[in-house]
Design a protein around this motif. Structure first.
Motif, PDB file in Angstrom:
ATOM      1  N   CYS B 177       0.853  -1.189   0.000  1.00 44.98           N
ATOM      2  CA  CYS B 177       0.000   0.000   0.000  1.00 44.98           C
ATOM      3  C   CYS B 177       0.885   1.234   0.000  1.00 44.98           C
ATOM      4  O   CYS B 177       2.094   1.138   0.162  1.00 44.98           O
ATOM      5  N   GLU B 178       0.281   2.397  -0.219  1.00 43.77           N
ATOM      6  CA  GLU B 178       1.099   3.604  -0.271  1.00 43.77           C
ATOM      7  C   GLU B 178       0.997   4.387   1.028  1.00 43.77           C
ATOM      8  O   GLU B 178      -0.039   4.383   1.689  1.00 43.77           O
ATOM      9  N   ILE B 179       2.099   5.019   1.373  1.00 38.64           N
ATOM     10  CA  ILE B 179       2.157   5.831   2.587  1.00 38.64           C
ATOM     11  C   ILE B 179       3.253   6.870   2.353  1.00 38.64           C
ATOM     12  O   ILE B 179       4.253   6.585   1.692  1.00 38.64           O
ATOM     13  N   ASP B 180       3.054   8.096   2.852  1.00 40.51           N
ATOM     14  CA  ASP B 180       4.080   9.150   2.698  1.00 40.51           C
ATOM     15  C   ASP B 180       5.427   8.650   3.236  1.00 40.51           C
ATOM     16  O   ASP B 180       5.500   8.158   4.359  1.00 40.51           O
ATOM     17  N   GLY B 181       6.486   8.796   2.453  1.00 41.48           N
ATOM     18  CA  GLY B 181       7.822   8.460   2.952  1.00 41.48           C
ATOM     19  C   GLY B 181       8.142   6.978   2.927  1.00 41.48           C
ATOM     20  O   GLY B 181       9.246   6.581   3.290  1.00 41.48           O
ATOM     21  N   PHE B 182       7.151   6.158   2.544  1.00 43.66           N
ATOM     22  CA  PHE B 182       7.365   4.707   2.435  1.00 43.66           C
ATOM     23  C   PHE B 182       7.907   4.148   3.767  1.00 43.66           C
ATOM     24  O   PHE B 182       7.489   4.617   4.824  1.00 43.66           O
ATOM     25  N   ILE B 183       8.803   3.171   3.732  1.00 42.39           N
ATOM     26  CA  ILE B 183       9.292   2.603   4.999  1.00 42.39           C
ATOM     27  C   ILE B 183      10.621   3.243   5.417  1.00 42.39           C
ATOM     28  O   ILE B 183      10.732   3.845   6.474  1.00 42.39           O
ATOM     29  N   GLY B 184      11.622   3.116   4.561  1.00 42.00           N
ATOM     30  CA  GLY B 184      12.978   3.540   4.934  1.00 42.00           C
ATOM     31  C   GLY B 184      13.055   4.985   5.392  1.00 42.00           C
ATOM     32  O   GLY B 184      13.675   5.293   6.417  1.00 42.00           O
ATOM     33  N   ASN B 185      12.438   5.882   4.653  1.00 40.11           N
ATOM     34  CA  ASN B 185      12.561   7.293   5.009  1.00 40.11           C
ATOM     35  C   ASN B 185      11.760   7.673   6.250  1.00 40.11           C
ATOM     36  O   ASN B 185      12.118   8.605   6.956  1.00 40.11           O
ATOM     37  N   ARG B 186      10.658   6.974   6.495  1.00 41.79           N
ATOM     38  CA  ARG B 186       9.923   7.244   7.734  1.00 41.79           C
ATOM     39  C   ARG B 186      10.808   6.891   8.927  1.00 41.79           C
ATOM     40  O   ARG B 186      10.849   7.611   9.917  1.00 41.79           O
ATOM     41  N   LEU B 187      11.536   5.771   8.810  1.00 43.65           N
ATOM     42  CA  LEU B 187      12.393   5.354   9.923  1.00 43.65           C
ATOM     43  C   LEU B 187      13.578   6.306  10.068  1.00 43.65           C
ATOM     44  O   LEU B 187      13.927   6.726  11.176  1.00 43.65           O
ATOM     45  N   GLN B 188      14.176   6.679   8.945  1.00 46.66           N
ATOM     46  CA  GLN B 188      15.292   7.626   9.013  1.00 46.66           C
ATOM     47  C   GLN B 188      14.824   8.987   9.502  1.00 46.66           C
ATOM     48  O   GLN B 188      15.540   9.686  10.214  1.00 46.66           O
ATOM     49  N   GLU B 189      13.606   9.359   9.111  1.00 49.34           N
ATOM     50  CA  GLU B 189      13.059  10.652   9.519  1.00 49.34           C
ATOM     51  C   GLU B 189      12.852  10.683  11.037  1.00 49.34           C
ATOM     52  O   GLU B 189      13.097  11.708  11.684  1.00 49.34           O
ATOM     53  N   ALA B 190      12.427   9.552  11.592  1.00 50.43           N
ATOM     54  CA  ALA B 190      12.235   9.491  13.045  1.00 50.43           C
ATOM     55  C   ALA B 190      13.567   9.732  13.755  1.00 50.43           C
ATOM     56  O   ALA B 190      13.640  10.500  14.718  1.00 50.43           O
ATOM     57  N   VAL B 191      14.617   9.095  13.258  1.00 47.22           N
ATOM     58  CA  VAL B 191      15.949   9.277  13.842  1.00 47.22           C
ATOM     59  C   VAL B 191      16.403  10.725  13.641  1.00 47.22           C
ATOM     60  O   VAL B 191      16.904  11.380  14.557  1.00 47.22           O
ATOM     61  N   TRP B 192      16.200  11.216  12.431  1.00 44.02           N
ATOM     62  CA  TRP B 192      16.615  12.578  12.075  1.00 44.02           C
ATOM     63  C   TRP B 192      15.994  13.604  13.009  1.00 44.02           C
ATOM     64  O   TRP B 192      16.675  14.473  13.541  1.00 44.02           O
ATOM     65  N   ARG B 193      14.681  13.501  13.238  1.00 44.28           N
ATOM     66  CA  ARG B 193      14.004  14.478  14.092  1.00 44.28           C
ATOM     67  C   ARG B 193      14.549  14.420  15.527  1.00 44.28           C
ATOM     68  O   ARG B 193      14.781  15.441  16.165  1.00 44.28           O
ATOM     69  N   GLU B 194      14.754  13.189  16.009  1.00 46.14           N
ATOM     70  CA  GLU B 194      15.276  13.052  17.371  1.00 46.14           C
ATOM     71  C   GLU B 194      16.691  13.638  17.475  1.00 46.14           C
ATOM     72  O   GLU B 194      17.019  14.314  18.454  1.00 46.14           O
ATOM     73  N   THR B 195      17.505  13.400  16.449  1.00 48.96           N
ATOM     74  CA  THR B 195      18.886  13.927  16.517  1.00 48.96           C
ATOM     75  C   THR B 195      18.885  15.453  16.432  1.00 48.96           C
ATOM     76  O   THR B 195      19.718  16.108  17.043  1.00 48.96           O
ATOM     77  N   LEU B 196      17.944  16.013  15.680  1.00 47.08           N
ATOM     78  CA  LEU B 196      17.872  17.481  15.610  1.00 47.08           C
ATOM     79  C   LEU B 196      17.609  18.057  16.999  1.00 47.08           C
ATOM     80  O   LEU B 196      18.200  19.058  17.399  1.00 47.08           O
ATOM     81  N   TRP B 197      16.719  17.389  17.746  1.00 43.98           N
ATOM     82  CA  TRP B 197      16.467  17.828  19.121  1.00 43.98           C
ATOM     83  C   TRP B 197      17.735  17.743  19.960  1.00 43.98           C
ATOM     84  O   TRP B 197      18.057  18.635  20.733  1.00 43.98           O
ATOM     85  N   MET B 198      18.439  16.653  19.805  1.00 44.84           N
ATOM     86  CA  MET B 198      19.644  16.464  20.626  1.00 44.84           C
ATOM     87  C   MET B 198      20.667  17.563  20.377  1.00 44.84           C
ATOM     88  O   MET B 198      21.259  18.095  21.310  1.00 44.84           O
ATOM     89  N   VAL B 199      20.871  17.881  19.104  1.00 40.34           N
ATOM     90  CA  VAL B 199      21.850  18.919  18.783  1.00 40.34           C
ATOM     91  C   VAL B 199      21.340  20.273  19.259  1.00 40.34           C
ATOM     92  O   VAL B 199      22.078  21.069  19.845  1.00 40.34           O
TER      93      VAL B 199
END
Lengths: 480, 480
Positions: B177-199
């Protein structure tokens, strides 16, 4: 060093294995039934993998004992590693019980995956001795350990802890402040929450999620972290360009993490059933063995490249010595990695030469052909090699190489390596190496100190009998 | 196949490289200044890395041309890969412009990292021909590609697209099925957002985040995904136990992702400055080269273990043939990987034997010693090897091995390999191999069809002159 391991599960057992295999004595306390059997299996896994990431021998294994009480376990310990269940009141009660038995200089390290050190220190009389040392499974192979203190933790303790952890081959990431979950688990937790949503909503199965990681960004992240990866995604303009280009997507609903899915019975069942479908045909032991063999292969690959986890191993290896015996120089002592096995179920022939090549390097290095000498433009190249394969070698076998110098004067050095395995002589590797000028790539005389050292070995070995098989050629069968 | 690449940046250029190196003709359209230079550099990177993950030759490179218009680029194309800037209106306008020029059977694939196929299809007259094929950088090395359709996408198109992508060595993850960001980028995006907070909050620097990934879970994720990793973290009780144990932590405030940090100027500056401090001493080109060399080493390590990304390469490699010439059997044709280089700046001696060992396998396999034959309990072991190193080989060098059968009757087979590099004969490897019974590990007669095939090669080669260096021994210098 004397180490006490409190809790011998997956994490505590992994710590016990890493300390033991690095030569420290370990006392384990774990009241769970079957604790000894489970620890034994973790130790077996560690013995089958950790030594194989090194090209040199780890120190002799430390002594392991099981203590019948917490007090007995921590008595005389220099380092106490607590890996009790992840509940604050359990950990605090345990600390209260052991504190009277700790020495003045004992480090109390917690494996907590999320509690802040200041929470853990609350009931301690001497909070300044507690530190978080949060590792990653399998502890005996994965180098990362997060070192976290609170305001009550002296900088000196962080420094000392980092030193101890580096000494057992880990990569301590010393944090400047405390935060729930530290760095690694917050990032993994973000992924975990998002994947739970995906499985819950039927967007992906556990296997599809794992494939997206394995074949994609997981592969990338074994060698370059997120920021360096994104720096490259920005192309020639780097990180600023990347932020300008992808910053706006932060506004997109690209994560469900604004909320957290309920782990109700149906979702647990779906996750477990999908995980069974994905990997239920393998036992946990089989999966652990495969994981460890994969990690050894990856770490060795990274080591050759001086990247990531391979760097931690390389740094530790530089301090490991090859123990010498009386007769011939011992030029290698190491353990065969699982990834060296071929379709015939034994060590592939190429790795005999890898071992012999490293042994020749060890010998010439002992004669002055050091990294600095090579950087100065001189080295040895191999001109000719003759190998006789005499007995099979297998994953996990310990081998020793002894090297005899048949000739060591002038430009040519003639070496004869004996590779000794569990069943005696496994192979002989005869090698003619030439001293070369790295600028011209032509044969040249060694610098005097190297020439003298090689000559001295030739003289020392000249009284030895000529090795069986030296100077032999492959027999021509068409002539017989 | 004829391929049109629309947009030749980091992603489009990576696609162009992967298609070209797998033998397809590629037309590129990119109106940006310096597009040709940039594509040339990506192609250089790809040529220096992709062929080195295989032990067999990729097909001859396809033809590359630059088109001066979209219409010219897509004319006659079987596959159009759009990698235009990530803005919906840009992509839709582009589709509108090219649609009249597409063939009836042409696949229109988008590299979008987040738009759903149904959004991309909106303005198309024939939405059924569009599919998302979302790759990961560097496209020429990382195997993952997410294949996503909408309700308007026929299953047959997904199947056909997956086949094409497997054919160029990728691992298509076909989503249901279709979903924004598919699988890989949703997972990377979750990490990305958390790391932005950390920095942003000063909890960690970009380098600390990268180290937490590299030395910890990133290393793990190159070989086993998140669910399998957590299955093991549950110990012997597996996934259900893990969920029971760690489920409660979902209630903890272990992620900041309930909200998203503003990418204001100060934060951008901090991120960019930290990234510069971390990696600014390296040019983007140098980092790309290091990344690619690391990825080649990791993929090769995983290939040996038949795990993760190594599996995709292995699967493709099984279909690659070694082109034969008229005289001697060509038993290897391959490219030297960067990780085969040693401190002397050339290919280490062990890999000459690796190449020769693979060449011997290729020769005996052509005589019937197949995987099934080995599974049936018969194989060859090497008894003796003599190597003469004649010229240096380097990273990226293409080599060819020709093998002469000096003797092929009965239990013993005598082989003589010539390793030919860019400067001619680089080494000779003489090898005595023995046929063995894998159950007893003792020498035995080959089964008749293998014996006949080896004998036939012996006869065919018997008229050839005896190779220079065959039957030679290493000369004893103490006697001279």
């Amino acid at each position: 060093m004397k180490v006490a391991i409190l809790g011998g599960g997956v994490i505590g057992g992994g710590w016990a294995a890493r300390f033991l295999l690095n030569g420290h004595d370990v006392a384990v306390y774990d009241p769970a039934p079957e604790a000894e059997r489970k620890l034994g299996e973790i130790l077996d896994n560690a013995r089958a993998s950790l030594p194989a990431v090194y090209d040199r021998p780890l120190p002799p294994e430390g002594a392991l004992r099981f203590a019948s009480s917490l007090a007995e376990a921590v008595a005389g310990a220099d380092w106490v590693q607590e890996s009790a269940p992840e509940r604050l009141e359990v950990k605090q009660a345990l600390y209260k019980e052991i504190e009277p038995h700790l020495g003045a200089e004992t480090v109390l390290a917690s494996s907590t995956s999320g509690y802040r050190p200041s929470q853990l220190q609350e009931l301690l009389k001497r909070p300044d001795r507690l530190i978080v040392a949060h590792p990653f499974n399998p502890v005996y192979l994965v180098p990362l350990v997060e070192v976290v203190g609170s305001d009550a933790t002296p900088e000196a303790l962080k420094t000392r802890a980092a030193e101890v952890l580096r000494g057992i081959g880990m990569h301590p990431l010393v944090m400047g402040c405390e935060i729930d979950g530290f760095i690694g688990n917050r990032l993994q937790e973000a992924v975990w929450r998002e994947t739970l949503w995906m499985v819950k909503e039927g967007v992906a199965t556990t296997q599809e999620v794992d494939e997206a990681i394995l074949y994609g960004f997981g592969l990338r992240w074994a060698q370059m972290g997120q920021f360096d990866t994104y720096r490259l995604a920005g192309g020639e303009a780097g990180m600023r360009h990347f932020l300008a280009q992808f910053g706006p997507s932060l506004k997109e609903p690209l994560t469900r993490l604004m909320d957290v899915p309920e782990l109700h019975e149906g979702l647990v069942e779906r996750l477990a059933a999908q995980s069974d479908a994905q990997s239920g045909h393998l036992s946990i032991r089989q999966m652990e063995r495969a994981r460890d063999a994969n990690l050894v292969a990856l770490i060795r690959a990274l080591k050759q490249r001086n990247a990531g986890a391979g760097r931690a191993v390389k740094a530790q290896e530089a301090g490991l010595a090859i123990p010498q015996t009386a007769d011939l120089p011992v030029t290698a002592k190491r353990v065969i990695p699982p990834s060296w096995t071929d379709a015939n179920g034994h060590m592939n022939e190429a790795h005999y030469i890898e071992v012999a090549s490293n042994a020749a390097d060890a010998l010439t290095e002992s004669c002055g052909v050091t990294a600095e000498y090579v950087a100065g433009g001189n080295s040895h190249f191999t001109a000719e090699t003759h190998v006789r394969f005499l007995a099979e070698l297998h994953e996990g076998d310990g081998i020793t190489v002894q090297t005899q110098v048949l000739h060591g004067s002038g430009k040519k050095t003639h070496l004869f390596h004996r590779i000794l395995g569990p069943e005696g002589l496994s192979a002989t590797v005869e090698m003619m190496i030439l001293h070369v000028d790295l600028a011209t790539r032509r044969v040249s005389d060694p610098l005097p100190h190297v020439a003298d050292a090689l000559k001295a070995l030739e003289c020392a070995h000249s009284h030895l009998p000529r090795p069986d098989g030296a100077g032999a050629a492959i027999r021509d069968l068409t002539m017989t």
